[in-house]
Design a protein around this motif. Structure first.
Motif, PDB file in Angstrom:
ATOM      1  N   LEU A 107       0.716  -1.348   0.050  1.00 31.20           N
ATOM      2  CA  LEU A 107      -0.269  -0.203   0.545  1.00 31.20           C
ATOM      3  C   LEU A 107       0.725   1.684  -0.145  1.00 31.20           C
ATOM      4  O   LEU A 107       0.736   1.886  -0.501  1.00 31.20           O
ATOM      5  N   ALA A 108       1.690   1.429   0.978  1.00 31.59           N
ATOM      6  CA  ALA A 108       2.772   2.754   0.764  1.00 31.59           C
ATOM      7  C   ALA A 108       3.091   2.748  -0.666  1.00 31.59           C
ATOM      8  O   ALA A 108       3.916   3.941  -0.901  1.00 31.59           O
ATOM      9  N   GLY A 109       3.683   1.397  -1.257  1.00 33.09           N
ATOM     10  CA  GLY A 109       4.061   1.767  -2.741  1.00 33.09           C
ATOM     11  C   GLY A 109       3.618   2.473  -3.179  1.00 33.09           C
ATOM     12  O   GLY A 109       4.269   2.242  -5.166  1.00 33.09           O
ATOM     13  N   LEU A 110       2.200   2.622  -3.332  1.00 29.85           N
ATOM     14  CA  LEU A 110       1.498   3.041  -4.388  1.00 29.85           C
ATOM     15  C   LEU A 110       1.353   4.574  -3.793  1.00 29.85           C
ATOM     16  O   LEU A 110       0.259   4.996  -3.552  1.00 29.85           O
ATOM     17  N   GLN A 111       1.634   5.371  -5.102  1.00 29.19           N
ATOM     18  CA  GLN A 111       1.987   6.400  -4.769  1.00 29.19           C
ATOM     19  C   GLN A 111       0.669   7.285  -5.203  1.00 29.19           C
ATOM     20  O   GLN A 111       0.424   9.007  -4.957  1.00 29.19           O
ATOM     21  N   ASP A 112       0.216   6.512  -6.005  1.00 26.82           N
ATOM     22  CA  ASP A 112      -1.638   7.011  -6.252  1.00 26.82           C
ATOM     23  C   ASP A 112      -2.622   6.818  -5.339  1.00 26.82           C
ATOM     24  O   ASP A 112      -4.055   7.870  -5.524  1.00 26.82           O
ATOM     25  N   LEU A 113      -2.311   6.511  -3.818  1.00 32.16           N
ATOM     26  CA  LEU A 113      -2.939   5.675  -2.581  1.00 32.16           C
ATOM     27  C   LEU A 113      -3.293   7.671  -2.807  1.00 32.16           C
ATOM     28  O   LEU A 113      -2.521   7.657  -1.986  1.00 32.16           O
ATOM     29  N   ARG A 114      -4.203   7.873  -2.558  1.00 23.47           N
ATOM     30  CA  ARG A 114      -4.305   8.871  -2.206  1.00 23.47           C
ATOM     31  C   ARG A 114      -5.831   9.268  -0.967  1.00 23.47           C
ATOM     32  O   ARG A 114      -5.932  10.461  -0.245  1.00 23.47           O
ATOM     33  N   ILE A 116      -9.762   6.903   0.982  1.00 27.42           N
ATOM     34  CA  ILE A 116     -10.401   5.533   1.024  1.00 27.42           C
ATOM     35  C   ILE A 116     -10.949   4.865  -0.812  1.00 27.42           C
ATOM     36  O   ILE A 116     -11.433   3.975  -0.605  1.00 27.42           O
ATOM     37  N   THR A 117     -11.565   6.481  -1.140  1.00 30.59           N
ATOM     38  CA  THR A 117     -12.182   5.720  -3.029  1.00 30.59           C
ATOM     39  C   THR A 117     -10.887   5.232  -3.776  1.00 30.59           C
ATOM     40  O   THR A 117     -11.168   4.065  -3.987  1.00 30.59           O
ATOM     41  N   ASP A 118      -9.771   5.340  -3.583  1.00 29.31           N
ATOM     42  CA  ASP A 118      -8.515   4.349  -4.368  1.00 29.31           C
ATOM     43  C   ASP A 118      -7.991   2.998  -3.667  1.00 29.31           C
ATOM     44  O   ASP A 118      -8.027   1.877  -4.137  1.00 29.31           O
ATOM     45  N   LEU A 119      -8.681   3.087  -1.826  1.00 30.65           N
ATOM     46  CA  LEU A 119      -8.774   1.979  -2.008  1.00 30.65           C
ATOM     47  C   LEU A 119     -10.050   0.927  -1.978  1.00 30.65           C
ATOM     48  O   LEU A 119      -9.492  -0.449  -1.890  1.00 30.65           O
ATOM     49  N   ILE A 120     -10.449   1.521  -2.003  1.00 29.68           N
ATOM     50  CA  ILE A 120     -11.417   0.902  -2.366  1.00 29.68           C
ATOM     51  C   ILE A 120     -11.723   0.551  -3.814  1.00 29.68           C
ATOM     52  O   ILE A 120     -12.072  -0.485  -4.226  1.00 29.68           O
ATOM     53  N   ALA A 121     -10.928   1.271  -4.626  1.00 29.98           N
ATOM     54  CA  ALA A 121     -10.930   0.741  -5.960  1.00 29.98           C
ATOM     55  C   ALA A 121     -10.076   0.109  -6.167  1.00 29.98           C
ATOM     56  O   ALA A 121      -9.809  -1.266  -7.326  1.00 29.98           O
ATOM     57  N   LEU A 122      -8.638   0.035  -5.070  1.00 27.33           N
ATOM     58  CA  LEU A 122      -7.635  -1.310  -5.009  1.00 27.33           C
ATOM     59  C   LEU A 122      -8.733  -2.806  -4.990  1.00 27.33           C
ATOM     60  O   LEU A 122      -8.415  -3.865  -5.316  1.00 27.33           O
ATOM     61  N   ALA A 123      -9.059  -2.611  -4.232  1.00 25.90           N
ATOM     62  CA  ALA A 123     -10.213  -4.027  -3.521  1.00 25.90           C
ATOM     63  C   ALA A 123     -11.400  -4.309  -5.005  1.00 25.90           C
ATOM     64  O   ALA A 123     -11.304  -5.681  -4.922  1.00 25.90           O
ATOM     65  N   LEU A 124     -12.089  -4.100  -5.584  1.00 22.34           N
ATOM     66  CA  LEU A 124     -12.700  -4.291  -6.702  1.00 22.34           C
ATOM     67  C   LEU A 124     -11.781  -4.314  -7.498  1.00 22.34           C
ATOM     68  O   LEU A 124     -12.501  -5.112  -8.775  1.00 22.34           O
ATOM     69  N   ASN A 125     -10.383  -4.056  -7.723  1.00 19.86           N
ATOM     70  CA  ASN A 125      -9.735  -4.098  -9.322  1.00 19.86           C
ATOM     71  C   ASN A 125      -8.600  -4.267  -8.884  1.00 19.86           C
ATOM     72  O   ASN A 125      -7.112  -3.046  -8.787  1.00 19.86           O
ATOM     73  N   PRO A 126      -8.265  -5.421  -7.894  1.00 17.09           N
ATOM     74  CA  PRO A 126      -6.447  -5.084  -7.266  1.00 17.09           C
ATOM     75  C   PRO A 126      -5.041  -5.516  -8.635  1.00 17.09           C
ATOM     76  O   PRO A 126      -4.298  -5.490  -8.090  1.00 17.09           O
ATOM     77  N   HIS A 127      -5.912  -5.498 -10.111  1.00 17.39           N
ATOM     78  CA  HIS A 127      -4.877  -6.315 -10.929  1.00 17.39           C
ATOM     79  C   HIS A 127      -5.118  -5.192 -12.367  1.00 17.39           C
ATOM     80  O   HIS A 127      -6.553  -4.923 -12.606  1.00 17.39           O
ATOM     81  N   PRO A 128      -4.366  -4.514 -13.314  1.00 22.82           N
ATOM     82  CA  PRO A 128      -3.047  -3.949 -12.848  1.00 22.82           C
ATOM     83  C   PRO A 128      -2.931  -3.146 -12.600  1.00 22.82           C
ATOM     84  O   PRO A 128      -2.057  -2.826 -11.606  1.00 22.82           O
ATOM     85  N   HIS A 129      -3.799  -2.198 -12.342  1.00 22.91           N
ATOM     86  CA  HIS A 129      -3.497  -0.643 -12.054  1.00 22.91           C
ATOM     87  C   HIS A 129      -5.201  -0.328 -11.189  1.00 22.91           C
ATOM     88  O   HIS A 129      -5.915  -0.216 -10.961  1.00 22.91           O
ATOM     89  N   PRO A 130      -4.593   0.099  -9.644  1.00 19.79           N
ATOM     90  CA  PRO A 130      -5.966  -0.355  -8.621  1.00 19.79           C
ATOM     91  C   PRO A 130      -6.253   0.881  -8.853  1.00 19.79           C
ATOM     92  O   PRO A 130      -7.490   1.158  -8.321  1.00 19.79           O
ATOM     93  N   VAL A 131      -5.899   2.272  -9.106  1.00 25.13           N
ATOM     94  CA  VAL A 131      -6.628   3.861  -9.457  1.00 25.13           C
ATOM     95  C   VAL A 131      -6.569   3.841 -11.023  1.00 25.13           C
ATOM     96  O   VAL A 131      -5.216   4.729 -11.451  1.00 25.13           O
ATOM     97  N   ASP A 132      -7.507   3.953 -11.436  1.00 21.57           N
ATOM     98  CA  ASP A 132      -7.263   4.871 -13.202  1.00 21.57           C
ATOM     99  C   ASP A 132      -7.849   6.162 -12.630  1.00 21.57           C
ATOM    100  O   ASP A 132      -8.360   6.745 -12.822  1.00 21.57           O
ATOM    101  N   ARG A 133      -6.499   6.599 -13.008  1.00 24.36           N
ATOM    102  CA  ARG A 133      -6.482   8.164 -12.757  1.00 24.36           C
ATOM    103  C   ARG A 133      -6.300   8.938 -14.495  1.00 24.36           C
ATOM    104  O   ARG A 133      -5.508   8.040 -15.558  1.00 24.36           O
ATOM    105  N   ASP A 134      -6.705  10.184 -14.720  1.00 26.93           N
ATOM    106  CA  ASP A 134      -6.434  10.925 -15.921  1.00 26.93           C
ATOM    107  C   ASP A 134      -5.041  11.078 -16.419  1.00 26.93           C
ATOM    108  O   ASP A 134      -5.074  12.003 -14.862  1.00 26.93           O
ATOM    109  N   PRO A 135      -4.111  11.010 -16.712  1.00 24.35           N
ATOM    110  CA  PRO A 135      -2.475  11.204 -16.158  1.00 24.35           C
ATOM    111  C   PRO A 135      -1.995  12.840 -16.610  1.00 24.35           C
ATOM    112  O   PRO A 135      -1.310  13.270 -16.372  1.00 24.35           O
ATOM    113  N   ASP A 136      -3.247  13.311 -17.216  1.00 27.00           N
ATOM    114  CA  ASP A 136      -2.997  14.909 -17.977  1.00 27.00           C
ATOM    115  C   ASP A 136      -3.957  15.918 -16.530  1.00 27.00           C
ATOM    116  O   ASP A 136      -3.812  16.988 -17.036  1.00 27.00           O
TER     117      ASP A 136
END
Length: 143
Positions: A107-114, A116-136
Motif C-alpha cells: 500500500l505504501a508503494g502505491l503513490q497514487d493512493l490518496r 479511501i476511494t483509492d483503497l476501494i478501487a484497489l479492492a474492486l480491481n487489484p490488477h493491474p492498476h488500482p486507480v485509473d486516473r487521467d494522467p493529464d
C-alpha cells in the motif's frame, strides 16, 4: 489466540505515510487494508521473518474489530495453505505478521493512493492498476 499485533519500524513509517496521504487516522484501519491486500495475493510473502521493533502495538481486538473471527479464519486458512499448522497460535501469528507487513509495504508503494476511494478501487480491481486516473489531470480526477 492472537493477543497483540506489533509492527516493525519500517511498517510504522509506511503507516505514517499512508495516514498523511489518505487522511485515514487509525493505524488499525490501515493495517486491516494491508492485511487484506496481502491475503488477496495467492503467492506466499517472500519475507519469512519480521522484527517487530517499533512502539506501534495494538490488541487483536483493536486490530480486527468486530470481524476478528473472520480475520482469524482467513489467517488459519492461509497458514494451512502455506504449510503451517492452523492449530498452532505461533504459526497463525507468523502468518499474520508476514502478510500484514507485506500488505502495508505494498500500500505504501502505491503513490497514487490518496484516499479511501483509492483503497476501494484497489479492492474492486487489484490488477493491474488500482486507480485509473487521467494522467493529464493534476487534480487526480477519475476517468
Amino acid at each position: 489466540m492472537i493477543d497483540n499485533v506489533r509492527l516493525s519500524q519500517q511498517a510504522k513509517g509506511h503507516l505514517m505515510s499512508l495516514k498523511r496521504r489518505t487522511g485515514i487516522p487509525q493505524w488499525n484501519t490501515l493495517s486491516r487494508w494491508g492485511l487484506a491486500t496481502s491475503l488477496a495475493d495467492e503467492s506466499p510473502p517472500l519475507v519469512r521473518d519480521v522484527v517487530a521493533d517499533s512502539n506501534v502495538e495494538m490488541s487483536w481486538r483493536t486490530f480486527a474489530g468486530q470481524y476478528g473471527d473472520v480475520y482469524l479464519a482467513l489467517l488459519k486458512q492461509r497458514c494451512a495453505a502455506e504449510g503451517g499448522d492452523p492449530a498452532d497460535p505461533a504459526a497463525i501469528s507468523h502468518t499474520l505478521m508476514v502478510h500484514l507487513h507485506r500488505g502495508i509495504g505494498r500500500l505504501a508503494g502505491l503513490q497514487d493512493l490518496r484516499d479511501i476511494t483509492d483503497l476501494i478501487a484497489l479492492a474492486l480491481n487489484p490488477h493491474p492498476h488500482p486507480v485509473d486516473r487521467d494522467p493529464d489531470d493534476d487534480e487526480g480526477t477519475r476517468r
